[in-house]
Design a protein around this motif. Structure first.
Motif, short mmCIF file in Angstrom:
data_model
loop_
_atom_site.label_atom_id
_atom_site.label_comp_id
_atom_site.label_asym_id
_atom_site.label_seq_id
_atom_site.Cartn_x
_atom_site.Cartn_y
_atom_site.Cartn_z
N LYS A 1 0.83 -1.20 0.00
CA LYS A 1 0.00 0.00 0.00
C LYS A 1 0.86 1.25 0.00
CE LYS A 1 -4.08 -2.09 2.12
NZ LYS A 1 -5.03 -2.07 3.27
N PHE A 2 2.00 1.19 0.70
CA PHE A 2 2.93 2.32 0.66
C PHE A 2 3.46 2.52 -0.75
CE2 PHE A 2 7.36 3.64 0.53
CZ PHE A 2 7.29 4.88 1.15
N SER A 3 3.89 1.44 -1.38
CA SER A 3 4.46 1.52 -2.72
C SER A 3 3.45 2.02 -3.75
CB SER A 3 5.00 0.15 -3.15
OG SER A 3 5.99 -0.31 -2.26
N ALA A 4 2.18 1.77 -3.50
CA ALA A 4 1.14 2.19 -4.44
C ALA A 4 0.82 3.68 -4.37
CB ALA A 4 -0.14 1.38 -4.19
N GLN A 5 1.33 4.35 -3.33
CA GLN A 5 1.06 5.77 -3.18
C GLN A 5 1.76 6.57 -4.27
OE1 GLN A 5 -1.19 6.74 -0.70
NE2 GLN A 5 -1.28 4.49 -0.62
N LYS A 6 1.15 7.65 -4.70
CA LYS A 6 1.76 8.52 -5.71
C LYS A 6 2.67 9.53 -5.03
CE LYS A 6 -1.98 8.28 -9.12
NZ LYS A 6 -2.97 9.06 -9.90
N TRP A 7 3.74 9.89 -5.73
CA TRP A 7 4.65 10.91 -5.22
C TRP A 7 3.93 12.27 -5.22
CZ3 TRP A 7 8.99 9.88 -2.82
CH2 TRP A 7 9.68 8.70 -3.11
N GLN A 8 4.09 13.00 -4.12
CA GLN A 8 3.53 14.34 -4.02
C GLN A 8 4.66 15.36 -4.07
OE1 GLN A 8 0.15 14.84 -3.88
NE2 GLN A 8 0.01 12.59 -4.08
N ALA A 9 4.54 16.34 -4.97
CA ALA A 9 5.57 17.37 -5.09
C ALA A 9 5.51 18.31 -3.89
CB ALA A 9 5.37 18.16 -6.38
N LEU A 10 6.68 18.73 -3.41
CA LEU A 10 6.76 19.67 -2.30
C LEU A 10 7.52 20.92 -2.75
CD1 LEU A 10 7.73 17.31 0.66
CD2 LEU A 10 5.46 18.20 0.11
N TYR A 11 7.13 22.04 -2.19
CA TYR A 11 7.76 23.33 -2.49
C TYR A 11 8.22 23.97 -1.19
CZ TYR A 11 5.06 22.36 -6.70
OH TYR A 11 4.53 21.74 -7.80
N SER B 1 6.74 29.64 -4.10
CA SER B 1 7.71 28.99 -4.99
C SER B 1 7.01 28.12 -6.03
CB SER B 1 8.68 28.12 -4.18
OG SER B 1 9.56 27.43 -5.03
N SER B 2 7.51 28.17 -7.26
CA SER B 2 6.96 27.35 -8.34
C SER B 2 7.90 26.21 -8.72
CB SER B 2 6.71 28.22 -9.58
OG SER B 2 7.91 28.83 -10.03
N GLU B 3 9.04 26.14 -8.06
CA GLU B 3 10.03 25.10 -8.36
C GLU B 3 9.90 23.95 -7.38
OE1 GLU B 3 14.89 24.55 -8.88
OE2 GLU B 3 14.03 26.47 -8.28
N THR B 4 9.74 22.74 -7.90
CA THR B 4 9.64 21.56 -7.05
C THR B 4 10.95 21.36 -6.29
OG1 THR B 4 8.14 20.53 -8.64
CG2 THR B 4 9.16 19.09 -6.98
N ALA B 5 10.86 21.22 -4.97
CA ALA B 5 12.05 21.07 -4.13
C ALA B 5 12.23 19.64 -3.65
CB ALA B 5 11.97 22.01 -2.94
N ALA B 6 11.14 18.85 -3.66
CA ALA B 6 11.23 17.47 -3.18
C ALA B 6 9.97 16.71 -3.58
CB ALA B 6 11.39 17.44 -1.66
N PHE B 7 10.04 15.39 -3.43
CA PHE B 7 8.86 14.55 -3.60
C PHE B 7 8.66 13.76 -2.30
CE2 PHE B 7 10.11 15.27 -8.00
CZ PHE B 7 8.89 15.57 -8.58
N HIS B 8 7.40 13.50 -1.97
CA HIS B 8 7.08 12.88 -0.69
C HIS B 8 6.05 11.79 -0.91
CE1 HIS B 8 4.76 13.22 3.34
NE2 HIS B 8 5.76 12.37 3.49
N LYS B 9 6.28 10.67 -0.26
CA LYS B 9 5.34 9.55 -0.30
C LYS B 9 5.12 9.09 1.13
CE LYS B 9 5.82 6.38 -3.49
NZ LYS B 9 6.24 5.16 -4.24
#
Length: 407
Positions: free
Chosen positions: A347-357, A362-370
């Motif tokens: 279930k963790f692996s099935a989660q989509k990456w969420q962009a973080l700023y 800010s309009s530039e993606t700084a990280a991804f979070h799952k």
């Protein structure tokens, strides 16, 4: 009052030293002939008292790198190595406890060579002594949420310490060469020949350096420009281990930081024994932990997740050293996570990456979070091994997310 006097007064006011947050430090004898040094900074938030914010313990890697030195002045403490205020200090979000561990690291020391830790069990046992004494003396933190953050090899120590707390509370040719070397390391690990595995690790790093013209293991966009000269001959038994120490511990003890820790900071602390030099025993720490270096901690993480302890994994996009670690079970941190036996892993692996700023503007993606249940994973962009040093704003935001604060 003359104008001259006023001008001098104002100049004196403008150049005075920045006010430091409330802090404390001390030694804890963890075993006979072994003492551990800790340094606490109380949270420094303009709107919240420290009692309303969590306590974070920071553990450096190595083993043998100093959290009280590198983590403090190069990454997340209130002042940088120039003793100027750090805009992205974690004290905005938490009180921070730095500990120089294992014994012999930084200002921590041993008086007998037999007192060095040689395995994760001893490292964990020593830390339990430190934490018991700390919370006994600093009762104001006994009811405050406690988090352990770590970097590099510190992650292995953090997992073991957290579990104990819970119980008691390249190009094709180059890639082929590296893969072959990694398989030899894995074979040695499977045979429980851990000292040999560490030796083979050193050889694998040599192969990577040869194939990349000296890539920097801590940030793949840069090359290693400093010359590291081992004190042992290339044919000696200890030479590969010295090279590993120089790459991953001595690398962090930069001259400017060493001068600061053995100069102004030593004078400020006043309790460092005369015979103890900051980082003077770090090489011995690393050498004594050589056999433990390549033992994985996946089972420990599984136990933490099963115990419903919140676990966060974070990784810098440009970090090569951690990728090399997990090449043994395929490239990358995600591949390492796939080895977990945690029932909720799918279930963790099935989660989509969420962009973080870093901020709403800010309009530039700084990280991804799952995230799923009690497991979080942060992929920090444009960061190498030392994430807070490379991307301070994003690292601070990650801390606020992990500790459930508004961000």
């Amino acid at each position: 009052m003359t104008l001259q006097y006023v001008v001098l007064f104002l100049l004196g006011y403008l150049i005075k030293e920045p006010k430091e947050p409330k802090q404390a430090w001390g030694y804890v004898p963890v075993r006979s002939n072994a003492s551990m040094f800790w340094w606490l900074y109380y949270a420094d938030n303009p709107t919240q008292n420290f009692t309303k914010l969590p306590l974070i313990m920071w553990l450096q890697g190595g083993p043998g790198a100093s959290g009280c030195g590198y983590g403090n002045f190069e990454e997340i403490g209130p002042l940088d190595v120039e003793l100027k205020p750090r805009r992205t200090t974690w004290l905005q979000a938490a009180s921070v406890l730095f500990v120089d561990n294992p014994v012999g690291t930084g200002y921590s020391y041993v008086n007998d060579t037999l007192a060095y830790a040689t395995d994760l069990c001893t490292v964990t046992s020593d830390m339990m002594v430190v934490l018991r004494e700390f919370f006994k003396s600093k009762t104001e933190f006994q009811q405050i949420p406690f988090y352990i953050f770590s970097e590099s090899y510190g992650g292995k120590m953090a997992a073991a310490i957290a579990l104990e707390l819970h119980k008691s509370l390249l190009d094709d040719k180059g890639l082929k060469e590296v893969t072959t070397a990694a398989k030899k390391i894995l074979d040695a690990m499977n045979k429980k020949e851990f000292k040999l595995a560490t030796l083979l690790w050193s050889k694998a790093e040599d192969i990577i350096e040869e194939n990349t013209n000296g890539v920097n293991f801590y940030n793949i966009l840069t090359q290693e420009t400093t010359s590291k000269v081992a004190v042992a001959s290339p044919g000696s038994e200890i030479f590969p281990f010295l090279k590993l120490f120089q790459r991953h511990v001595q690398y962090q003890n930069k001259d400017k930081l060493s001068d600061l820790m053995n100069g102004a900071i030593r004078k400020k602390l006043k309790i460092i024994p005369d015979h103890v030099k900051w980082g003077g025993q770090s090489q011995n720490v690393f050498m004594n932990m050589a056999e433990d270096f390549m033992k994985h901690a996946i089972d420990i993480v599984d136990d933490l997740l099963e115990a419903n302890v919140n676990v966060t994994v974070y990784n810098g996009q440009l970090d090569l050293i951690n990728c090399l670690s997990f090449l043994l079970i395929h490239l990358g941190q995600e591949a390492w996570l796939r080895k977990l036996k945690w029932p909720k892993l799918k279930k963790f692996s099935a989660q989509k990456w969420q962009a973080l700023y870093t901020s709403p503007e800010s309009s530039e993606t700084a990280a991804f979070h799952k995230s799923y249940d009690n497991l979080d994973f942060f992929w920090i962009l444009k960061a190498g091994h030392m994430v807070p040093a490379d991307q301070g704003d994003m690292a601070l935001k990650m801390v606020r997310i992990v500790t459930h604060q508004k961000h």
